[in-house]
Design a protein around this motif. Structure first.
Motif, mmCIF file in Angstrom:
data_model
loop_
_atom_site.group_PDB
_atom_site.id
_atom_site.type_symbol
_atom_site.label_atom_id
_atom_site.label_comp_id
_atom_site.label_asym_id
_atom_site.label_seq_id
_atom_site.Cartn_x
_atom_site.Cartn_y
_atom_site.Cartn_z
ATOM 1 N N ILE A 120 -0.709 2.504 1.889
ATOM 2 C CA ILE A 120 -0.172 1.223 2.365
ATOM 3 C C ILE A 120 0.188 1.313 3.842
ATOM 4 N N LEU A 121 0.742 2.464 4.251
ATOM 5 C CA LEU A 121 1.132 2.641 5.651
ATOM 6 C C LEU A 121 -0.080 2.532 6.575
ATOM 7 N N HIS A 122 -1.153 3.262 6.267
ATOM 8 C CA HIS A 122 -2.325 3.256 7.138
ATOM 9 C C HIS A 122 -3.099 1.935 7.053
ATOM 10 N N LEU A 123 -3.167 1.340 5.881
ATOM 11 C CA LEU A 123 -3.790 0.024 5.758
ATOM 12 C C LEU A 123 -2.951 -1.033 6.483
ATOM 13 N N GLY A 124 -1.627 -0.822 6.484
ATOM 14 C CA GLY A 124 -0.755 -1.734 7.221
ATOM 15 C C GLY A 124 -1.019 -1.682 8.712
ATOM 16 N N TYR A 125 -1.309 -0.480 9.239
ATOM 17 C CA TYR A 125 -1.678 -0.359 10.651
ATOM 18 C C TYR A 125 -2.951 -1.176 10.933
ATOM 19 N N ALA A 126 -3.945 -1.045 10.035
ATOM 20 C CA ALA A 126 -5.198 -1.778 10.216
ATOM 21 C C ALA A 126 -4.967 -3.281 10.114
ATOM 22 N N ALA A 127 -4.134 -3.709 9.152
ATOM 23 C CA ALA A 127 -3.848 -5.136 8.988
ATOM 24 C C ALA A 127 -3.087 -5.687 10.194
ATOM 25 N N THR A 128 -2.213 -4.867 10.779
ATOM 26 C CA THR A 128 -1.497 -5.291 11.989
ATOM 27 C C THR A 128 -2.469 -5.473 13.150
ATOM 28 N N GLY A 129 -3.432 -4.536 13.276
ATOM 29 C CA GLY A 129 -4.459 -4.682 14.313
ATOM 30 C C GLY A 129 -5.267 -5.956 14.129
ATOM 31 N N ILE A 130 -5.604 -6.287 12.888
ATOM 32 C CA ILE A 130 -6.332 -7.530 12.611
ATOM 33 C C ILE A 130 -5.474 -8.736 12.940
ATOM 34 N N ALA A 131 -4.183 -8.669 12.600
ATOM 35 C CA ALA A 131 -3.277 -9.802 12.833
ATOM 36 C C ALA A 131 -3.221 -10.192 14.303
ATOM 37 N N PHE A 132 -3.281 -9.201 15.198
ATOM 38 C CA PHE A 132 -3.249 -9.497 16.632
ATOM 39 C C PHE A 132 -4.650 -9.606 17.226
ATOM 40 N N GLY A 133 -5.552 -8.730 16.780
ATOM 41 C CA GLY A 133 -6.881 -8.685 17.391
ATOM 42 C C GLY A 133 -7.743 -9.881 17.075
#
Length: 358
Positions: free
Chosen positions: A326-339
């Protein structure tokens, strides 16, 4: 054509955000940021509001068009396929791991000898039946679940007699560690609002619908702040850092003479929140996959993706492993949220220049 009302948009955003992180949020704040770590949630609200501003800017510049249409106007579909596949993979597995964590917690507190994958299968069946009905049915279910869980927020008043301002201490953000990592981890508690960028074709173009996205996020932030503030005043700072799931310990504090293990029953109500969070991420994954395989029927596509997600959910066995996913997928989801909004804004500005030249 049916459209989502501003209220339904706000509820969808809120229900997409609030999820499994709420059980451990106060402990994470104490561990990473130290005394009065709940104050970190205030800049968290500002950062998410800025991200939502980028999303609403896409809506205004694109006149409410689908984000997929905006990308396909400037980028060949062949090049976009890896992007769609990446979005689908992150959202699908993220939603899957959120469900897996809830199942593991449910097994731990209620059925310790039962195979958690049986509960996971039951959860996936419910998600399948919900998702194949489409976003409007998901929205109606989210609204219904919102009202039947709304009363739980008032349980925070139960802890006020045991709340002590002395436990907060006069020190601000002392005793923490790895605050940058902590900030990224805490930010995953807000994720879910970024899925509102997929709702553009389903909501009206009024400013009220855009304001509803802010409202859903603000309401979530209010709940997080109240819960964390009360946790810091209910437990001592040392206790809060050691408790794995402070919210469960707080629920166990609520006792009635005619009910035993009330926290087990209350924990069951969180299933409704997890269902909508996971459903929205899986719906987003299906929306991305539909751009790649438009002729495949939605029930078939949903079934295939859920089988893949279910098989992947076998990989992490323990709660710590699921948390790591969840932690690492959360990093990816955060990148998508801004990118993703930044990419769309850039494409819309380029498209606007081309139109002006013509």
């Amino acid at each position: 054509m049916e459209k989502l009302s501003p209220f339904h948009v706000a509820v969808l955003v809120h229900m997409s955000q609030i999820g499994i992180v709420v059980f451990s949020l106060p402990r994470q704040l104490a561990d990473y940021f130290g005394t009065n770590g709940w104050l970190v949630l205030l800049p968290g609200l500002l950062v998410t509001s800025f991200n939502i501003y980028l999303i609403t800017l896409v809506h205004r510049l694109g006149d409410g068009k689908s984000v997929f249409e905006i990308m396909e106007r400037s980028i060949p579909k062949v090049i976009l396929y890896p992007v769609y596949l990446g979005l689908c993979a992150v959202w699908l597995i993220f939603g899957c791991m959120i469900g897996k964590k809830y199942v593991l917690l449910f097994q731990m507190i209620a059925f310790p000898t039962t195979n958690p994958m049986l509960f996971k299968m039951a959860l996936d069946v419910l998600l399948f039946l919900l998702i194949i009905k489409g976003i409007f049915t998901i929205s109606k279910a989210a609204t219904f679940f919102f009202w039947i869980t709304f009363w739980m927020y008032f349980l925070l008043f139960w802890f006020l007699p045991s709340f002590s301002w002395v436990r907060l201490t006069p020190f601000i953000l002392q005793g923490g560690h790895d605050q940058f990592k902590g900030a990224l981890e805490i930010y995953t508690a807000y994720l879910g609002y970024e899925l509102s960028i997929l709702l553009f074709p389903y909501m009206d173009k009024s400013k009220k619908s855009l304001a509803a996205i802010y409202a859903g996020n603000a309401y979530l932030s209010l709940i997080y702040i109240c819960l964390s503030l009360i946790s810091f005043g209910f437990f001592s700072f040392g206790q809060l850092k050691k408790l794995l799931f402070p919210l469960l310990d707080m629920l166990a504090y609520i006792q009635f003479p005619f009910v035993e293990r009330l926290e087990n029953m209350l924990y069951g109500f969180f299933l409704f929140l997890i269902l909508i969070t996971a459903a929205m991420y899986w719906w987003g994954a299906i929306e991305a996959m539909r751009r790649m395989i438009p002729k495949l029927k939605i029930p078939v596509m949903t079934f295939l993706l859920m089988v893949i997600a279910y098989c992947i959910s076998y990989i992490p066995k323990t709660l710590d492993q699921v948390n790591n996913w969840i932690l690492h997928l959360g990093y990816a989801a955060t990148g998508i949220a801004f990118g993703l909004p930044v990419l769309l804004i850039a494409l819309l500005l380029l498209q606007g220049r081309r139109v002006s030249r013509v």
